[in-house]
Design a protein around this motif. Structure first.
Motif: not given
Length: 142
Positions: A96-124
């Motif tokens: 969701r757009i809110g998740q993407i907006i939250a992901l913008r704070f992740a550094c490049d090293e964390e970003f791909p894994a955290l994006a996948a985790k957020a999508a898989a686990e539907n993180l807030s």
């Protein structure tokens, strides 16, 4: 400039969130008090002042909403490009757009894994932000 993190990342603009909000609130309350105490010959002008106050309230809300929507679209495009540059794939479609907006704070090293985790686990949004180990500051969004 100080380090940005979860606790201090939200920004308030005193002139907008403070002065303007309370000025419009005072106008709204005062206009309805004026209407309730108006003589019959002044009801029309007092009601017009109430309408103006309500319109100012709508302006205050919608100006902010429209600006945030434009920023959300830009952030979605930027983060999609960043994810593509890092992984060769677009962001997962279920984010969701809110998740993407939250992901913008992740550094490049964390970003791909955290994006996948957020999508898989539907993180807030909050869960995403709290999961970030290396905070990437965003000083431009207000």
């Amino acid at each position: 400039m100080k380090q940005q993190n979860y606790k201090n990342h939200s920004q308030l603009v005193f002139g907008w969130h403070g002065i303007t909000f309370f000025a419009i609130l005072a106008l709204l309350i005062g206009s309805f008090v004026n209407l309730s105490h108006s003589a019959p010959e002044n009801i029309y002008s007092a009601s017009l002042i109430c309408v103006i106050a309500v319109i100012c309230g709508f302006f205050f809300a919608y100006i902010r909403i429209f600006a945030l929507k434009a920023q959300d679209r830009a952030i979605r495009a930027e983060e999609n490009l960043r994810h593509f540059a890092l992984t060769g794939k677009l962001l997962p479609a279920q984010l969701r757009i809110g998740q993407i907006i939250a992901l913008r704070f992740a550094c490049d090293e964390e970003f791909p894994a955290l994006a996948a985790k957020a999508a898989a686990e539907n993180l807030s949004n909050k869960e995403i932000k709290l999961s970030i180990q290396n905070w990437r500051a965003d000083w431009y969004r207000v």
